[in-house]
Motif scaffolding. Structure first.
Motif, PDB file in Angstrom:
ATOM      1  N   ALA A   1       0.724  -1.124   0.014  1.00  0.00           N
ATOM      2  CA  ALA A   1       0.130   0.084  -0.007  1.00  0.00           C
ATOM      3  C   ALA A   1       0.723   1.294   0.057  1.00  0.00           C
ATOM      4  N   ARG A   2       2.133   1.239   0.807  1.00  0.00           N
ATOM      5  CA  ARG A   2       2.811   2.479   0.899  1.00  0.00           C
ATOM      6  C   ARG A   2       3.868   2.686  -0.182  1.00  0.00           C
ATOM      7  N   HIS A   3       4.112   1.401  -1.050  1.00  0.00           N
ATOM      8  CA  HIS A   3       5.419   1.581  -1.724  1.00  0.00           C
ATOM      9  C   HIS A   3       5.188   0.813  -3.399  1.00  0.00           C
ATOM     10  N   GLY A   4       4.057   0.150  -3.247  1.00  0.00           N
ATOM     11  CA  GLY A   4       3.695  -0.438  -4.569  1.00  0.00           C
ATOM     12  C   GLY A   4       3.080   0.355  -5.683  1.00  0.00           C
ATOM     13  N   GLN A   5       3.280  -0.102  -6.884  1.00  0.00           N
ATOM     14  CA  GLN A   5       2.463   0.413  -8.173  1.00  0.00           C
ATOM     15  C   GLN A   5       1.446  -0.927  -8.195  1.00  0.00           C
ATOM     16  N   ALA A   6       1.611  -1.975  -7.867  1.00  0.00           N
ATOM     17  CA  ALA A   6       1.068  -3.242  -7.869  1.00  0.00           C
ATOM     18  C   ALA A   6       1.018  -4.183  -6.922  1.00  0.00           C
ATOM     19  N   TRP A   7       0.295  -5.226  -6.685  1.00  0.00           N
ATOM     20  CA  TRP A   7       0.242  -6.248  -5.451  1.00  0.00           C
ATOM     21  C   TRP A   7       0.131  -7.560  -6.374  1.00  0.00           C
ATOM     22  N   VAL A   8       1.013  -8.578  -5.977  1.00  0.00           N
ATOM     23  CA  VAL A   8       1.286  -9.799  -6.583  1.00  0.00           C
ATOM     24  C   VAL A   8       0.679 -10.866  -5.442  1.00  0.00           C
ATOM     25  N   THR A   9      -0.418 -11.665  -6.046  1.00  0.00           N
ATOM     26  CA  THR A   9      -0.440 -13.007  -5.152  1.00  0.00           C
ATOM     27  C   THR A   9      -0.513 -14.097  -5.879  1.00  0.00           C
ATOM     28  N   THR A  10      -0.083 -15.301  -5.215  1.00  0.00           N
ATOM     29  CA  THR A  10      -0.513 -16.629  -5.920  1.00  0.00           C
ATOM     30  C   THR A  10      -1.668 -17.357  -5.489  1.00  0.00           C
ATOM     31  N   GLY A  11      -2.338 -16.352  -4.382  1.00  0.00           N
ATOM     32  CA  GLY A  11      -3.514 -17.149  -4.035  1.00  0.00           C
ATOM     33  C   GLY A  11      -3.136 -17.772  -2.436  1.00  0.00           C
ATOM     34  N   ASP A  12      -4.021 -18.643  -2.178  1.00  0.00           N
ATOM     35  CA  ASP A  12      -3.796 -19.177  -0.511  1.00  0.00           C
ATOM     36  C   ASP A  12      -3.015 -20.435  -0.815  1.00  0.00           C
TER      37      ASP A  12
END
Length: 299
Positions: free
Chosen positions: A184-195
């Motif tokens: 939230a503070r430094h990203g231009q995007a967020w990445v996930t692989t799911g749970d």
């Protein structure tokens, strides 16, 4: 919805490596990423595996339009000062086409390759919390000094800075609260692989519910940081949800998969370039049809 690919660095450049990156651009992928590891899990552990940043530098010279990036770089064997210098150089060579996917790292082979004891999850999170803000400063300021618990910089110079301003974008891989706050503070995007707990025995519906919850928590972290969550791209690294490679079996299957995940709020899916005889095996012809047809069919 954007469609990207991940090309593992397993081919000698002049024996297939260069051709894959050029083909990825021809197929119209938004970004071509590669893993940033020293080696990776079986069956790749005892086979060829090349460095991410030199590979991306070569890919920058072999392509013209497609974005390039890591998915992901971690503190396991990187230091912010040296990494910043290499990233500024890579951003320059590519003409401003680099995205840095970055995460806290794991407990795989990279975790002990430099002779250190493996860090606990909390230690990885502590290091990541210092690594990301320092790297942010190094990529945006001409000179940086810092004395931290884990990393230091003494008048580190990074002139002329990135081609992309104020710096190249960060895509922060995170599922826990501390990582979400960094995104939230430094990203231009967020990445996930799911749970990951659902990979072996979960269902698609359970996976989608987990992803929905992650996106909600990201939104809460953005609100806390005073950011609009809509500003952040939301990237799913495909292949680690219960459906695994099933969506790559046909264009129709992928369109269904992508449509369901777009409804959750995801904005980009990164699919692995097929590697026969591995967990990333897929029919190359179908894969290329997905690349050229699927996003247009989403409507």
């Amino acid at each position: 919805m954007r469609l990207s690919t991940v090309i593992l660095p397993v081919d000698r450049w002049h024996e297939g490596g260069r051709a894959k990156w050029r083909r990825a651009e021809e197929l119209g992928f938004h970004t071509a990423y590669t893993y940033d590891h020293l080696s990776w899990r079986v069956p790749f552990r005892d086979g060829p595996w090349f460095g991410a940043l030199p590979t991306l530098t070569a890919a920058a010279g072999a392509t013209e339009r497609m974005r390039l990036g890591t998915l992901v770089t971690s503190p396991n064997f990187r230091h912010p000062v040296t990494l910043a210098k290499e990233l500024i150089s890579l951003d320059d060579v590519s003409g401003g086409r680099i995205t840095l996917g970055i995460g806290a790292g794991g407990s795989g082979f990279d975790a002990t390759a430099l002779g250190q004891e493996p860090w606990t999850p909390r230690e990885r999170a502590d290091r990541f919390a210092e690594f990301v803000p320092l790297l942010d400063r190094l990529l945006t300021e001409d000179a940086v000094s810092h004395r931290g618990a884990f990393y230091s910089a003494d008048g580190a110079r990074n002139i002329p800075g990135c081609v992309q301003r104020p710096r190249l974008p960060f895509a922060v891989a995170a599922t826990g609260p501390r990582g979400m706050r960094l995104a939230a503070r430094h990203g231009q995007a967020w990445v996930t692989t799911g749970d990951p707990k659902l990979y072996e025995t979960g269902t698609p519906r359970q996976s989608e519910a987990a992803l929905r919850g992650q996106i909600e928590r990201l939104g809460e972290a953005c609100a806390e940081a005073g950011r609009d969550a809509a500003e952040l791209g939301k990237v799913l690294l495909h292949g680690f949800t219960p459906e695994r490679n099933t969506p790559l079996e046909s264009v129709e299957a992928f369109v269904d998969f992508a449509g369901r995940h777009r409804e959750l709020g995801l904005t980009e899916i990164a699919v692995h370039w097929p590697i026969p005889g591995t967990g990333f095996a897929a029919d190359q012809a179908v894969f290329e049809r997905i690349a050229t047809e699927a996003i247009g069919l989403l409507g």
